[in-house]
Design a protein around this motif. Structure first.
Motif, short mmCIF file in Angstrom:
data_model
loop_
_atom_site.label_atom_id
_atom_site.label_comp_id
_atom_site.label_asym_id
_atom_site.label_seq_id
_atom_site.Cartn_x
_atom_site.Cartn_y
_atom_site.Cartn_z
N UNK A 199 1.03 -1.31 -0.13
CA UNK A 199 0.09 0.12 -0.12
C UNK A 199 0.72 1.24 0.06
N UNK B 79 1.72 1.85 -3.66
CA UNK B 79 0.68 2.13 -4.31
C UNK B 79 0.29 3.69 -3.98
N UNK C 193 -10.12 2.00 6.71
CA UNK C 193 -10.91 0.91 6.07
C UNK C 193 -10.55 -0.37 6.99
N UNK D 101 -11.40 -4.65 7.43
CA UNK D 101 -12.39 -5.74 6.95
C UNK D 101 -11.86 -7.06 7.72
N UNK E 35 -22.64 -6.58 2.51
CA UNK E 35 -21.40 -6.88 1.88
C UNK E 35 -21.01 -8.26 2.07
N UNK F 249 -16.99 -5.28 6.48
CA UNK F 249 -16.09 -4.18 6.50
C UNK F 249 -16.38 -2.72 7.10
N UNK G 188 -0.46 -3.81 3.46
CA UNK G 188 -1.31 -4.73 2.93
C UNK G 188 -0.52 -4.83 1.57
N UNK H 160 -0.57 -6.48 -2.43
CA UNK H 160 -1.35 -7.33 -3.55
C UNK H 160 -0.25 -8.30 -4.52
N UNK I 46 -10.43 3.29 -0.35
CA UNK I 46 -10.63 2.41 -1.44
C UNK I 46 -10.03 0.89 -1.03
N UNK I 47 -10.76 -0.03 -1.01
CA UNK I 47 -10.43 -1.50 -0.73
C UNK I 47 -10.35 -2.06 -2.25
N UNK I 48 -9.07 -2.48 -2.57
CA UNK I 48 -8.57 -2.66 -3.78
C UNK I 48 -8.61 -4.20 -4.09
N UNK J 152 -6.73 -0.12 0.94
CA UNK J 152 -6.62 -1.17 1.77
C UNK J 152 -6.79 -2.54 0.53
N UNK K 29 -14.23 -1.97 -3.05
CA UNK K 29 -15.00 -1.30 -2.08
C UNK K 29 -14.33 0.40 -2.04
#
Lengths: 285, 285
Positions: A3, A6, A41, A43, A117, A121, A282, A284, B83-85, B115, B121
């Motif tokens: 993150x 990003x 955020x 979740x 959802x 979240x 976080x 990806x 933003x949850x990506x 996130x 989301x």
């Protein structure tokens, strides 16, 4: 990609200075009072450990945003809570925990949104107020300042890893709202919270302030195996990390640990070796 | 159970009056200026139709919150975007759309959170300012007032249902920010946005104001099949619904449709029959 990387890809859209801290700040009363705003955020899969109650999820969600407000020396005033629910019966205990946390720290839940959802979240937004001269950022650390932290870094990660003694540190974290205001008043030069861990937070603060850090050999670690690793790299705590002159530190009436000093250059060194720049992120794939 | 019923289960925690409108309001300058705040959660499955671009998702997300700010007569000032990506490369076009929408309406994206999430989301929080005397709520409609709306109710739903002419109404909705302020200044007595549809919005406004509504036989419907159903029950538009005296309506310099009148009692009647109390809602099975 994580993150932090990003965020770099969109900093030009919002502004480099505007994205340097956890809170956005705006003049509330020109030259006197700033209003700060932050949003977070969380979740279920990545943020709420198995075994956590809904009440605790609500508490933690608000605590995360209040910690950001605390980290700039501000008093939280208002919280908004958006909840994406997989099951509607979870809403009430979540909101009870959210309201309890806000009230504990002098703020009020003033609104929110309810959504269905697939995965639970929770997104919290917190507003706060701070006198202009007490507003603190990640930038501002000065060569020669002491580096200090509040709370028990590593405890939340230890709780997550099965040290049951620290479970409460993980699931009902205590944002350092009142401590943050006292630290700002005492004259801290830079401040942030350590939610992603001490090491990565020091790297962030160093980059923002244009300084480096030397950490002491003696650190206030927990009495568990691999205690130094938990201290440096554990995430999920909501202590404050700040820099302050030795003179101002002497008049600070908050229990803190002094863990190092601000030096010229960059990076974080301990015992002659570089501390790793890693912590919670976080990612990806 | 739907989201309106679910909100009822927690209104005691936050306050009945505090949860009556889309925005929370707080004195910014005591007795003169209010600050309003609102938050909205959108996610891919239920809110972003297939075929929508990321830029449009960012635009729509901000538009939803700006519409809430517009609905109380306020000028949006700041937006936070969490933003949850599911895929990191979606972030930049989403944020470009978000920034474009905020700037179009005189606001600024000042912060947010990034996130990772299994489902895309987006949660937007908007702040706005409004002079105390221009602040409008769902309550306040007076017997004898005209009922009016802006925009083209039903168009977004028509776009969703394959009327390609209205696709843009669906994916790049235009919050009625400047119209809202003009309507408030002209002396509207109650105002809200119609994001869940005209019919359900009228029921909400009627309950908040303690009044009923009679709708005219002639409505400004689209030139499509089942046009009246789209007008009354279609969601996703961001027009404003408001009530105003006939005298004040005459001096309003915004294009609006007059669709009915405020009457004693409750409910919504048209052609002697009750209009159904239904519209867009999140539903848990």
């Amino acid at each position: 990609m994580d993150d932090r990387e990003l965020l770099e890809t969109i900093r030009d859209l919002i502004g480099r200075d505007e994205t340097a801290d956890d809170c956005a700040a705006t003049a509330f009363e020109e030259g006197k009072i700033l209003q700060v705003a932050t949003t977070d955020m969380l979740h279920e899969t990545t943020d709420f450990p198995s075994g956590m109650t809904e009440w605790e999820m609500g508490w933690m969600s608000v605590a995360v945003s209040l910690s950001d407000v605390a980290s700039c020396g501000a008093q939280p005033t208002q919280v908004l809570v958006a909840v994406g629910l997989d099951r509607p019966e979870r809403l009430r205990p979540i909101m009870e925990g959210a309201v309890a946390c806000a009230e504990r720290y002098g703020a009020k839940v003033v609104g929110g949104d309810i959504d269905s959802h697939t995965e639970l979240t929770i997104v919290t937004t917190a507003l706060g107020l701070v006198p202009q001269e007490l507003y603190r950022r990640r930038s501002g650390a000065k060569i020669g300042d002491r580096v200090c932290c509040t709370g028990t870094p590593g405890a939340a990660q230890a709780g997550l890893d099965g040290f049951t003694k620290y479970w409460k540190n993980l699931v009902t974290p205590e944002p350092q709202v009142f401590e943050g205001q006292k630290i700002a008043r005492a004259g801290a030069t830079a401040m942030m919270d350590v939610s992603d861990g001490i090491a990565v937070s020091l790297y962030d603060m160093g980059a923002a302030s244009g300084v480096g850090f030397v950490l002491y050999d003696e650190l206030p670690t927990l009495a568990i195996a691999d205690a130094e690793k938990y201290f440096l790299y554990g995430g999920g705590d909501f202590g404050l990390l700040f820099t302050i002159s030795q003179e101002n530190l002497a008049r600070l009436d908050v229990p803190v640990s002094v863990i190092g000093e601000v030096v010229e250059g960059n990076g974080v060194v301990r015992g002659g070796e570089a501390v790793e720049n890693r912590g919670y992120a976080h990612v990806w794939g």
